[in-house]
Design an enzyme around this catalytic site. Sequence first.
Site, PDB file in Angstrom:
ATOM      1  N   CYS A  72      36.933  44.407  32.822  1.00 56.67           N
ATOM      2  CA  CYS A  72      37.537  44.584  34.145  1.00 56.67           C
ATOM      3  C   CYS A  72      38.489  43.448  34.508  1.00 56.67           C
ATOM      4  CB  CYS A  72      36.474  44.772  35.217  1.00 56.67           C
ATOM      5  SG  CYS A  72      35.220  43.479  35.312  1.00 56.67           S
ATOM      6  N   ASP A 199      40.192  48.998  42.148  1.00 57.01           N
ATOM      7  CA  ASP A 199      39.012  48.893  41.289  1.00 57.01           C
ATOM      8  C   ASP A 199      39.363  49.341  39.869  1.00 57.01           C
ATOM      9  OD1 ASP A 199      36.550  49.136  40.018  1.00 57.01           O
ATOM     10  OD2 ASP A 199      35.541  50.018  41.751  1.00 57.01           O
ATOM     11  N   HIS A 201      37.440  49.862  37.319  1.00 58.58           N
ATOM     12  CA  HIS A 201      36.288  50.344  36.556  1.00 58.58           C
ATOM     13  C   HIS A 201      36.308  51.843  36.248  1.00 58.58           C
ATOM     14  CE1 HIS A 201      34.928  46.458  38.166  1.00 58.58           C
ATOM     15  NE2 HIS A 201      34.186  46.406  37.083  1.00 58.58           N
TER      16      HIS A 201
END
Length: 255
Positions: A72, A199, A201
């Site tokens: 990440c 984000d 992810h």
Amino acid sequence: MPAAGGSDLPLLGELWGPGTSRSWGDALMSLFPDIHWGLPFPASPTRAALVSGSYLYYHYGCDGVDDRGWGCGYRTLQTLCSWLTAAGVGPDPLQPVPGLRDFQRALVEMGDKPPTFTGSRDWIGTVEATLCIDHFFGVPCKLVHCPRGEGLGGQVEALYAHFQGGGGPIMVGGDADSASKGLLGVCSSRHGHHLLVLDPHYYGGAGSLEREGAQAGGWVRWQALASFDPTSFYNLCLPQCQSRGELTSARALPQ
């Protein structure tokens, strides 16, 4: 996000194939840009500032590398680099966004990591991101440490100054909250402050997630400042470079 183990990561050129152009527009056109556009504010803001310029949304698996559980930080860093590339920053105006192994090799060359780091699944954070942005683009970054228990509340004015001044995406990392994320904006209302979070992810190939799906899935979202983990410290990496594009202020918000 920390994870143990090792992997022989492909080179950037191996991912794109022989003879493939390494320019922003040709090689990465299937990654979606500016996925926050059109996202509603969480409340009627009395004040807001958003990222200027353009960026690409990098996420788990977008280049064919399965980096779930450890990549990440690399993906958030790639998003920051994509903004710099789009702005034409650096000694080479066609500087491509580096790949995972490119970052690893550079950190080894700089003496920050041992030789075994190249090809590993070791994670990186804001300090490594700062080193890589300076290495590849010649752009210094400001590192801000938010001690445990203070959260990000003390940085609201700094975030406004960054985005109102034409700043790009910001990288955020922590310890208890170890999931790397990007920040694309800040807004305030009588209900409090919210940060616009990107984000990394989401897992899938390039082009597998469009803007509407990213927003519906919460991969880009407004997050209440009070909802960040109070037991975690946070580090912020702010590239010290302004977009040459139009600035976005509270008087020029997306509809």
